[in-house]
Design an enzyme around this catalytic site. Sequence first.
Site, PDB file in Angstrom:
ATOM      1  CG  ASP A 143      -1.988   0.982   1.359  1.00  0.00           C
ATOM      2  OD1 ASP A 143      -2.479   1.145   0.241  1.00  0.00           O
ATOM      3  OD2 ASP A 143      -2.220   1.146   2.432  1.00  0.00           O
ATOM      4  N   GLY A 156     -10.997   4.820   3.914  1.00  0.00           N
ATOM      5  CA  GLY A 156     -12.346   4.167   4.317  1.00  0.00           C
ATOM      6  C   GLY A 156     -12.815   4.563   5.574  1.00  0.00           C
TER       7      GLY A 156
HETATM    8  O1  G3H Z   1      -4.302   3.088   2.138  1.00  0.00           O
HETATM    9  C1  G3H Z   1      -5.102   2.647   3.080  1.00  0.00           C
HETATM   10  C2  G3H Z   1      -6.253   3.311   3.420  1.00  0.00           C
HETATM   11  O2  G3H Z   1      -6.457   4.544   2.757  1.00  0.00           O
HETATM   12  C3  G3H Z   1      -6.718   3.607   4.906  1.00  0.00           C
HETATM   13  O3  G3H Z   1      -7.381   4.816   5.259  1.00  0.00           O
HETATM   14  O4  G3H Z   1      -6.675   4.731   7.536  1.00  0.00           O
HETATM   15  O5  G3H Z   1      -8.528   6.335   6.789  1.00  0.00           O
HETATM   16  O6  G3H Z   1      -8.818   3.766   6.713  1.00  0.00           O
HETATM   17  P1  G3H Z   1      -7.826   4.931   6.597  1.00  0.00           P
HETATM   18 ZN    ZN Z   2      -4.542   4.999   1.448  1.00  0.00          ZN
END
Ligand code: G3H
Ligand code: ZN
Length: 264
Positions: free
Chosen positions: A79, A195
């Site tokens: 990621d 999210g």
């Molecule tokens: O790449 C990871 C996500 O975009 C997580 O975002 O920590 O706001 O759930 P979040």
């Molecule tokens: Zn992210």
Amino acid sequence: MTLKDCLRKVQRQKFAIGQFNFSTVEQLRGILDAAERMKTPVILGTSEGESKFLGLKEISALVEISKMKYKVPVFLNLDHSKDLDYIKKAIDFGYSAVHFDGSGLSLEKNVKYAKKVVEYAHKRGVLVEGEIDSIKEKSLTSPDKAERFVEQTKVDSLAIAIGSAHGMFKKAKLDFERLKQIRKKTNAFLVLHGGSGVSDMQIKKAIKLGINKININTELRLAWKRTLAKSLKAQEIKPYKILPKVQKAVQEKVEEKVKVFKNE
Ligand code: G3H
Ligand code: ZN
């Protein structure tokens, strides 16, 4: 089933597949237990920081062993990586997908490096997620730019900025009109980052309008930390007695999210 097959399937069924990040074993197990209970494919996410902590080699070994134990399809995505060499390393260690985050670069450089990632990844059957108009900067994604970026780079998925943000500091308000326009312009799988903290209603609508993958991290971390902090107050010192509660808390949070992604 490959990740591409899975994404196509959820696209047809108007569901979304969740990416849940982890950096510890009890988080990993919590996510997988939830996926198994919900009978859903799952993407495990590790950022550069998360994967450097647990180790790319250890992560891929743990995930490979888990794939034998769990019946649902399990995928692994690197990621938000900005480092081409690190991305190649993750691919060589068996990641099913990589997210090249070139959103901090000029569009020209982003395209140039994304193409390199795609060339390396696709030869090895690995999917690539690209990103333009950073989620972190809150500059929303332009539909025309998204179309050109996908055409030029051949990325499989695109992280789009439509109003969500990493963390849970502010109430997200998604720009659905923009999402509709982006969906019209490209066939790439569309990814909603940040999210955590986005309301269930908005998530369901975003899926209806074409979001195929949703990334969740902060809400899992919060469930992990709160439960761990509470457990540490007790006299118990055995990790194997403390951590199952933490694992369960992560599992429950993932189940809650998957229900929304499956529109249940
Ligand atoms: O790449 C990871 C996500 O975009 C997580 O975002 O920590 O706001 O759930 P979040
Ligand atoms: Zn992210």
